[in-house]
Write a protein that holds these residues in place. Structure first.
Motif, PDB file in Angstrom:
ATOM      1  N   LEU A   1       0.836  -1.197   0.000  1.00  0.00           N
ATOM      2  CA  LEU A   1       0.000   0.000   0.000  1.00  0.00           C
ATOM      3  C   LEU A   1       0.873   1.250   0.000  1.00  0.00           C
ATOM      4  CD1 LEU A   1      -2.730   1.474   0.264  1.00  0.00           C
ATOM      5  CD2 LEU A   1      -2.548   1.169   2.748  1.00  0.00           C
ATOM      6  N   ASP A   2       1.917   1.219   0.818  1.00  0.00           N
ATOM      7  CA  ASP A   2       2.888   2.301   0.867  1.00  0.00           C
ATOM      8  C   ASP A   2       4.207   1.691   1.339  1.00  0.00           C
ATOM      9  OD1 ASP A   2       2.840   2.027   3.637  1.00  0.00           O
ATOM     10  OD2 ASP A   2       1.539   3.752   3.987  1.00  0.00           O
ATOM     11  N   PRO A   3       5.279   2.453   1.542  1.00  0.00           N
ATOM     12  CA  PRO A   3       6.560   1.856   1.945  1.00  0.00           C
ATOM     13  C   PRO A   3       6.522   1.127   3.284  1.00  0.00           C
ATOM     14  CG  PRO A   3       6.903   4.063   1.075  1.00  0.00           C
ATOM     15  CD  PRO A   3       5.421   3.896   1.228  1.00  0.00           C
ATOM     16  N   VAL A   4       5.445   1.310   4.067  1.00  0.00           N
ATOM     17  CA  VAL A   4       5.347   0.707   5.401  1.00  0.00           C
ATOM     18  C   VAL A   4       4.311  -0.410   5.447  1.00  0.00           C
ATOM     19  CG1 VAL A   4       4.809   1.169   7.829  1.00  0.00           C
ATOM     20  CG2 VAL A   4       6.076   2.864   6.488  1.00  0.00           C
ATOM     21  N   ARG A   5       3.179  -0.211   4.805  1.00  0.00           N
ATOM     22  CA  ARG A   5       2.036  -1.105   4.963  1.00  0.00           C
ATOM     23  C   ARG A   5       1.821  -1.977   3.722  1.00  0.00           C
ATOM     24  NH1 ARG A   5       0.847   4.024   6.522  1.00  0.00           N
ATOM     25  NH2 ARG A   5       0.405   4.362   8.743  1.00  0.00           N
ATOM     26  N   TYR A   6       1.255  -3.153   3.962  1.00  0.00           N
ATOM     27  CA  TYR A   6       0.953  -4.052   2.847  1.00  0.00           C
ATOM     28  C   TYR A   6      -0.213  -4.970   3.210  1.00  0.00           C
ATOM     29  CZ  TYR A   6       3.733  -7.382   5.609  1.00  0.00           C
ATOM     30  OH  TYR A   6       4.222  -8.161   6.615  1.00  0.00           O
TER      31      TYR A   6
ATOM     32  N   LEU B   1       1.436   3.940  -2.843  1.00  0.00           N
ATOM     33  CA  LEU B   1       1.929   5.278  -2.539  1.00  0.00           C
ATOM     34  C   LEU B   1       3.443   5.297  -2.436  1.00  0.00           C
ATOM     35  CD1 LEU B   1      -0.716   6.296   0.155  1.00  0.00           C
ATOM     36  CD2 LEU B   1      -0.783   6.668  -2.319  1.00  0.00           C
ATOM     37  N   GLU B   2       4.033   6.390  -2.904  1.00  0.00           N
ATOM     38  CA  GLU B   2       5.486   6.525  -2.875  1.00  0.00           C
ATOM     39  C   GLU B   2       5.992   6.819  -1.475  1.00  0.00           C
ATOM     40  OE1 GLU B   2       9.011   9.213  -5.017  1.00  0.00           O
ATOM     41  OE2 GLU B   2       6.911   9.398  -5.652  1.00  0.00           O
ATOM     42  N   HIS B   3       5.162   7.523  -0.690  1.00  0.00           N
ATOM     43  CA  HIS B   3       5.532   7.879   0.676  1.00  0.00           C
ATOM     44  C   HIS B   3       4.505   7.327   1.650  1.00  0.00           C
ATOM     45  CE1 HIS B   3       8.640  10.538  -0.842  1.00  0.00           C
ATOM     46  NE2 HIS B   3       7.744  11.066  -1.682  1.00  0.00           N
ATOM     47  N   LYS B   4       4.884   7.227   2.897  1.00  0.00           N
ATOM     48  CA  LYS B   4       4.023   6.673   3.934  1.00  0.00           C
ATOM     49  C   LYS B   4       2.706   7.437   4.029  1.00  0.00           C
ATOM     50  CE  LYS B   4       3.740   5.974   8.930  1.00  0.00           C
ATOM     51  NZ  LYS B   4       4.427   6.167  10.230  1.00  0.00           N
ATOM     52  N   LEU B   5       1.615   6.700   4.063  1.00  0.00           N
ATOM     53  CA  LEU B   5       0.295   7.290   4.233  1.00  0.00           C
ATOM     54  C   LEU B   5       0.167   7.814   5.658  1.00  0.00           C
ATOM     55  CD1 LEU B   5      -2.584   7.780   3.086  1.00  0.00           C
ATOM     56  CD2 LEU B   5      -3.170   5.499   3.961  1.00  0.00           C
TER      57      LEU B   5
ATOM     58  N   SER C   1     -10.660   4.930   3.303  1.00  0.00           N
ATOM     59  CA  SER C   1     -11.087   4.035   2.232  1.00  0.00           C
ATOM     60  C   SER C   1      -9.936   3.806   1.272  1.00  0.00           C
ATOM     61  CB  SER C   1     -12.276   4.640   1.467  1.00  0.00           C
ATOM     62  OG  SER C   1     -13.409   4.742   2.317  1.00  0.00           O
ATOM     63  N   VAL C   2      -9.734   2.539   0.928  1.00  0.00           N
ATOM     64  CA  VAL C   2      -8.685   2.167  -0.023  1.00  0.00           C
ATOM     65  C   VAL C   2      -9.338   1.377  -1.146  1.00  0.00           C
ATOM     66  CG1 VAL C   2      -6.549   0.885  -0.368  1.00  0.00           C
ATOM     67  CG2 VAL C   2      -6.939   2.086   1.800  1.00  0.00           C
ATOM     68  N   SER C   3      -9.054   1.732  -2.358  1.00  0.00           N
ATOM     69  CA  SER C   3      -9.596   1.015  -3.517  1.00  0.00           C
ATOM     70  C   SER C   3      -8.691  -0.153  -3.877  1.00  0.00           C
ATOM     71  CB  SER C   3      -9.719   1.973  -4.711  1.00  0.00           C
ATOM     72  OG  SER C   3     -10.652   2.991  -4.444  1.00  0.00           O
ATOM     73  N   PHE C   4      -9.317  -1.293  -4.148  1.00  0.00           N
ATOM     74  CA  PHE C   4      -8.565  -2.492  -4.509  1.00  0.00           C
ATOM     75  C   PHE C   4      -8.950  -2.975  -5.897  1.00  0.00           C
ATOM     76  CE2 PHE C   4      -8.509  -2.525   0.115  1.00  0.00           C
ATOM     77  CZ  PHE C   4      -7.190  -2.885   0.403  1.00  0.00           C
ATOM     78  N   LYS C   5      -8.006  -3.660  -6.535  1.00  0.00           N
ATOM     79  CA  LYS C   5      -8.253  -4.265  -7.843  1.00  0.00           C
ATOM     80  C   LYS C   5      -7.995  -5.769  -7.746  1.00  0.00           C
ATOM     81  CE  LYS C   5      -3.453  -3.344  -9.169  1.00  0.00           C
ATOM     82  NZ  LYS C   5      -2.533  -2.640 -10.081  1.00  0.00           N
TER      83      LYS C   5
END
Length: 402
Positions: free
Chosen positions: A206-211, A290-294, A302-306
């Motif tokens: 999701l970002d450099p920290v979260r997945y 995201l390139e940087h931490k959210l 809300s996060v959109s998923f594919k």
């Protein structure tokens, strides 16, 4: 049922041989017993006959069946011979080819696998002559059940105690399991075949920290890869992040995301003979990474998923000669969903388990699988360690996969 010929020689540890006969019988071995004259100074034939429910043999010259030579027939009858306790005297006789009683005559007249459980005074055991005799028997192919340390009849607390009966039973179980597996490996239908195994979870950033990921450990995939190599297959292991050590002699492809795994499998699929899709692939990934931490913010997020690529479905649509094995981790309606997956993904077999049961699956060493075949057959493997389940899966496919 495996057949054990137990040879009891004249040491105080002979009393343990009665317990060993009981333990072997309880472990579903068919046990027959031979006693030397000196052994009968410590224990009686009747004790062994009552427990083993078989005749007990005490003399080379008491032929119970005139149609056979008793000490030759007994050796041929047995799947393994155990000498417990084995005295220094008997060990010396065997090492020097002396056959002057029922036990030594039988052992010298057979090629059946032999196990020796020494039991004696520590100085007798450490005597250079005894050690030389043990080395001679070892070079002749005898298996040794190492004596333990403890209180000896002579009063010493030292090495020389006969191995405990339960440990002897476990060693025999191990030996027969290994013998069976080696026979399977030697004649395996997997030999020379190309096998691809996927294992572990995928990681969707999701970002450099979260997945986004899952609890898959990769243990069953790694166990399958290792067993396949033992059976002579040429194995590729496509694995997500795990803490496991890959098996030797396997091509390992490390991936992160479902897209990575799809590409790794897709580019190698054409050359495979069989594919095991054991990995737990994320069904969804964030639309944007995201390139940087959210940063933390007020309110909800809300996060959109594919959808990620459906790897098993792709393989089912594009297979030509490949045999396709899918896995289904479900929490309800296990059989219904597994059979639906089998049909919709055009797999040859789907292996399903209930991940709603927290005692199995994912990070556990255990699982409980049922195999659903395209032919309509179903095979319940039961609850076992994952390394054992990998063997059961491949044993089943040995007879079903052409």
């Amino acid at each position: 049922m495996k057949r054990i010929l137990l040879a009891v020689t004249g040491g105080i540890a002979a009393y343990k041989a009665i317990d060993l006969t009981s333990k072997l019988t309880q472990a579903n071995y068919d046990v027959r017993v031979m006693l030397t004259d000196h052994a009968q100074e410590f224990v009686t034939p009747l004790a062994f006959q009552a427990i083993g429910r078989n005749p007990v043999y005490t003399s080379t010259f008491k032929e119970q069946n005139p149609e056979e030579i008793q000490h030759v027939a007994l050796g041929d009858w047995a799947d393994a011979i155990v000498v417990a306790p084995a005295t220094a005297n008997t060990i010396a006789k065997l090492a020097n080819g002396i056959a002057d009683d029922m036990v030594t005559s039988t052992l010298l007249a057979t090629e059946t696998p032999k196990f020796i459980a020494p039991a004696m005074n520590v100085h007798m055991y450490e005597n250079p002559r005894t050690q030389q005799n043990l080395a001679t028997l070892s070079s002749d192919g005898y298996y040794f059940l190492e004596p333990g340390e403890g209180f000896l009849a002579c009063g010493y607390v030292a090495k020389g105690r006969m191995e405990e009966p339960l440990q002897i039973v476990e060693r025999l179980n191990q030996y027969f399991n290994e013998t069976t597996q080696n026979a399977i490996y030697k004649n395996s239908h997997f030999e020379g075949k190309r096998a691809l195994v996927t294992a572990g979870p995928t990681v969707e950033e999701l970002d450099p920290v979260r997945y986004l990921s899952n609890r898959a450990s990769g243990k069953i995939g790694y166990a399958l890869a290792e067993s396949l190599t033992k059976r002579g297959a040429i194995v590729t292991l496509v694995t997500g992040p795990t803490h496991l050590t890959p098996p030797a002699n396997v091509e390992v492809v490390q991936i992160q995301s479902a897209e990575d795994m799809f590409h790794a499998v897709k580019t190698r699929f054409e050359n495979q003979d069989i594919v095991f899709k054991a990995a737990a692939v994320s069904d969804y990934a964030p639309v944007d990474t995201l390139e940087h931490k959210l940063k933390k913010q007020e309110g909800t997020l809300s996060v959109s998923f594919k959808r990620t690529p459906d790897i098993l479905k792709y393989l089912g649509e594009h297979k030509t000669h490949q045999f396709l094995v899918g896995f289904a981790a479900e929490t309800q309606n296990i059989a219904e969903y597994a059979q639906k997956k089998l049909k919709n993904k055009n797999a040859d077999v789907v292996i399903a388990n209930n991940v709603g049961d927290r005692t199995i699956g994912f990070s556990s060493d255990d699982n409980d699988y049922t195999m659903y075949y395209k032919t309509g057959d179903t095979e319940a493997l039961g609850k076992h360690k994952k390394v054992e389940l990998a063997e059961h899966i491949l044993n089943s496919l040995e007879t079903r996969w052409k």
